[in-house]
Design a protein around this motif. Structure first.
Motif, mmCIF file in Angstrom:
data_model
loop_
_atom_site.group_PDB
_atom_site.id
_atom_site.type_symbol
_atom_site.label_atom_id
_atom_site.label_comp_id
_atom_site.label_asym_id
_atom_site.label_seq_id
_atom_site.Cartn_x
_atom_site.Cartn_y
_atom_site.Cartn_z
ATOM 1 N N GLY A 183 88.335 70.590 40.698
ATOM 2 C CA GLY A 183 87.807 71.950 40.604
ATOM 3 C C GLY A 183 87.115 72.378 41.878
ATOM 4 O O GLY A 183 87.292 73.508 42.353
ATOM 5 N N VAL A 184 86.319 71.477 42.465
ATOM 6 C CA VAL A 184 85.641 71.763 43.729
ATOM 7 C C VAL A 184 86.654 71.945 44.860
ATOM 8 O O VAL A 184 86.473 72.784 45.747
ATOM 9 C CB VAL A 184 84.648 70.630 44.062
ATOM 10 N N ALA A 185 87.738 71.163 44.804
ATOM 11 C CA ALA A 185 88.727 71.204 45.877
ATOM 12 C C ALA A 185 89.567 72.481 45.860
ATOM 13 O O ALA A 185 89.951 72.985 46.922
ATOM 14 C CB ALA A 185 89.636 69.982 45.780
ATOM 15 N N LEU A 186 89.853 73.031 44.678
ATOM 16 C CA LEU A 186 90.805 74.141 44.586
ATOM 17 C C LEU A 186 90.182 75.492 44.237
ATOM 18 O O LEU A 186 90.829 76.523 44.441
ATOM 19 C CB LEU A 186 91.885 73.815 43.549
ATOM 20 N N PHE A 187 88.955 75.502 43.728
ATOM 21 C CA PHE A 187 88.379 76.758 43.262
ATOM 22 C C PHE A 187 86.939 76.905 43.754
ATOM 23 O O PHE A 187 86.295 75.912 44.124
ATOM 24 C CB PHE A 187 88.406 76.823 41.727
ATOM 25 N N PRO A 188 86.439 78.125 43.759
ATOM 26 C CA PRO A 188 85.027 78.305 44.115
ATOM 27 C C PRO A 188 84.125 77.675 43.065
ATOM 28 O O PRO A 188 84.487 77.584 41.888
ATOM 29 C CB PRO A 188 84.866 79.826 44.145
ATOM 30 N N VAL A 189 82.971 77.236 43.502
ATOM 31 C CA VAL A 189 82.008 76.588 42.597
ATOM 32 C C VAL A 189 80.648 77.249 42.795
ATOM 33 O O VAL A 189 80.222 77.479 43.930
ATOM 34 C CB VAL A 189 81.912 75.073 42.870
ATOM 35 N N GLY A 190 79.993 77.555 41.697
ATOM 36 C CA GLY A 190 78.678 78.182 41.774
ATOM 37 C C GLY A 190 77.940 78.018 40.467
ATOM 38 O O GLY A 190 78.343 77.216 39.608
ATOM 39 N N PRO A 191 76.848 78.744 40.275
ATOM 40 C CA PRO A 191 76.103 78.674 39.014
ATOM 41 C C PRO A 191 77.008 78.954 37.818
ATOM 42 O O PRO A 191 77.914 79.782 37.887
ATOM 43 C CB PRO A 191 75.038 79.764 39.187
ATOM 44 N N VAL A 192 76.752 78.250 36.731
ATOM 45 C CA VAL A 192 77.596 78.326 35.534
ATOM 46 C C VAL A 192 76.908 79.165 34.463
ATOM 47 O O VAL A 192 75.726 78.967 34.166
ATOM 48 C CB VAL A 192 77.895 76.913 34.993
ATOM 49 N N THR A 193 77.669 80.076 33.885
ATOM 50 C CA THR A 193 77.171 80.864 32.761
ATOM 51 C C THR A 193 77.485 80.141 31.459
ATOM 52 O O THR A 193 78.647 79.847 31.167
ATOM 53 C CB THR A 193 77.815 82.264 32.738
ATOM 54 N N LEU A 194 76.454 79.835 30.700
ATOM 55 C CA LEU A 194 76.613 79.069 29.468
ATOM 56 C C LEU A 194 77.087 79.955 28.325
ATOM 57 O O LEU A 194 77.153 81.185 28.443
ATOM 58 C CB LEU A 194 75.285 78.410 29.096
ATOM 59 N N LEU A 195 77.390 79.331 27.194
ATOM 60 C CA LEU A 195 77.827 80.072 26.015
ATOM 61 C C LEU A 195 76.719 80.974 25.485
ATOM 62 O O LEU A 195 76.994 81.983 24.832
ATOM 63 C CB LEU A 195 78.265 79.097 24.918
ATOM 64 N N SER A 196 75.483 80.616 25.773
ATOM 65 C CA SER A 196 74.353 81.421 25.322
ATOM 66 C C SER A 196 74.085 82.611 26.238
ATOM 67 O O SER A 196 73.208 83.431 25.952
ATOM 68 C CB SER A 196 73.089 80.552 25.243
ATOM 69 N N GLY A 197 74.831 82.689 27.349
ATOM 70 C CA GLY A 197 74.646 83.789 28.288
ATOM 71 C C GLY A 197 73.721 83.469 29.437
ATOM 72 O O GLY A 197 73.637 84.233 30.406
ATOM 73 N N ASP A 198 73.016 82.357 29.382
ATOM 74 C CA ASP A 198 72.126 81.947 30.466
ATOM 75 C C ASP A 198 72.930 81.343 31.613
ATOM 76 O O ASP A 198 74.030 80.817 31.420
ATOM 77 C CB ASP A 198 71.108 80.923 29.957
ATOM 78 N N THR A 199 72.356 81.380 32.797
ATOM 79 C CA THR A 199 73.006 80.825 33.977
ATOM 80 C C THR A 199 72.204 79.627 34.488
ATOM 81 O O THR A 199 70.975 79.693 34.592
ATOM 82 C CB THR A 199 73.122 81.884 35.092
#
Length: 284
Positions: A150-166
């Motif tokens: 995932g790191v190699a092929l796509f951008p990586v950043g903060p993740v938005t959870l199922l609850s809507g929080d980041t």
């Protein structure tokens, strides 16, 4: 010091030596590495399919979290985990657990292991511990390979959870490792079932197949609404219940329920395995 006292003192070290030897044998086998490579290939194939596709997957298309992959490569690990749980992970665990005792009997090495000062209960404990170690390794393989590709092929950043929080990337990685632990716990119950089946036969392929079939049958039964009363008792019931680990704050209810269920299966089938193995005539 008497020879009897020396033997008593040697027993714990003999158990650890036996476990070390078992782990060494398990992770030196080409079969083990081939299974881990196949598991690692799952997130790689998913990532390549999305990357090379002419259009991004839409919401609800494909496995869960697939539509988020192009925005954040860490979701490859989640998608690969969901894809692997129904068949691929149980299949590899079935191979290792089903071979635990039946494989030794088939090779004619079981009686030599029992001739050592290990004893039957310690040998079973070592075999199960090795199977659990493989459960952990297998789950970590899928998650780690998913994060790396995932790191190699796509951008990586903060993740938005199922609850809507980041949450930050670092915390996201910790959540993914928690999910790997959850999956390992889920598979530990299946490993106990496979260990018991392995004590019933000297044909390892039969034990492997029976364990894998039971995992599939349990999931089929869990998908039938007419059997709602049975679902909470199936060892597969909480296998994909790690969604609570993707909320803020984390809810540990599903983790606790899964631990209780798997603990019951582990206690039951390890006891049955010992009951069978303790009374079994070992001729090979």
């Amino acid at each position: 010091m008497s020879s009897k006292q020396q033997a008593v003192r040697a027993r714990p070290s003999a158990g650890w030596a036996l476990l070390g030897s078992e782990l060494s044998v398990l992770f030196r086998r080409w079969r083990t590495w081939a299974m881990l490579a196949a598991l690692a290939a799952i997130p790689v194939l998913i990532a390549l399919a999305v990357r090379l596709s002419s259009r991004d997957p839409g919401p609800g298309q494909g496995p869960p979290f697939l539509d988020r992959v192009t925005q954040n490569g860490l979701f490859i690990a989640l998608t690969a985990t969901v894809v692997s749980i129904p068949l691929f992970l149980p299949l590899t665990i079935s191979v290792v657990a089903g071979d635990a005792i039946a494989g030794e009997a088939n090779l004619g090495t079981l009686r030599y292991l029992l001739a050592a000062p290990a004893g039957r209960i310690r040998l079973l404990a070592v075999k199960y511990a090795a199977a659990v170690a493989f459960c952990i390794t297998a789950a970590l393989t899928v998650v780690t390979a998913g994060m790396l590709i995932g790191v190699a092929l796509f951008p990586v950043g903060p993740v938005t959870l199922l609850s809507g929080d980041t949450i930050s990337v670092g915390e996201s990685v910790l959540r993914l490792l928690l999910i790997a632990g959850y999956v390992s716990l889920s598979l530990a119950g299946l490993a106990a079932i496979g260990l018991f089946i392995s004590t019933l036969t000297e044909v390892p392929v039969g034990a492997m197949a029976a364990t894998a079939v039971l995992a599939v049958v349990a999931q089929i039964l869990g998908a039938l609404p007419q059997l709602d009363w049975l679902h909470p008792w199936l060892f597969t019931h909480h296998w994909v219940g790690f969604a609570d680990l993707l909320r803020q704050p984390i809810s540990w209810d599903a983790f606790a329920a899964n631990a209780l269920l798997q603990g019951g299966y582990i206690a039951l089938f390890c006891t049955l395995a010992y009951g069978r193995f303790a009374s079994k005539d070992v001729l090979s």
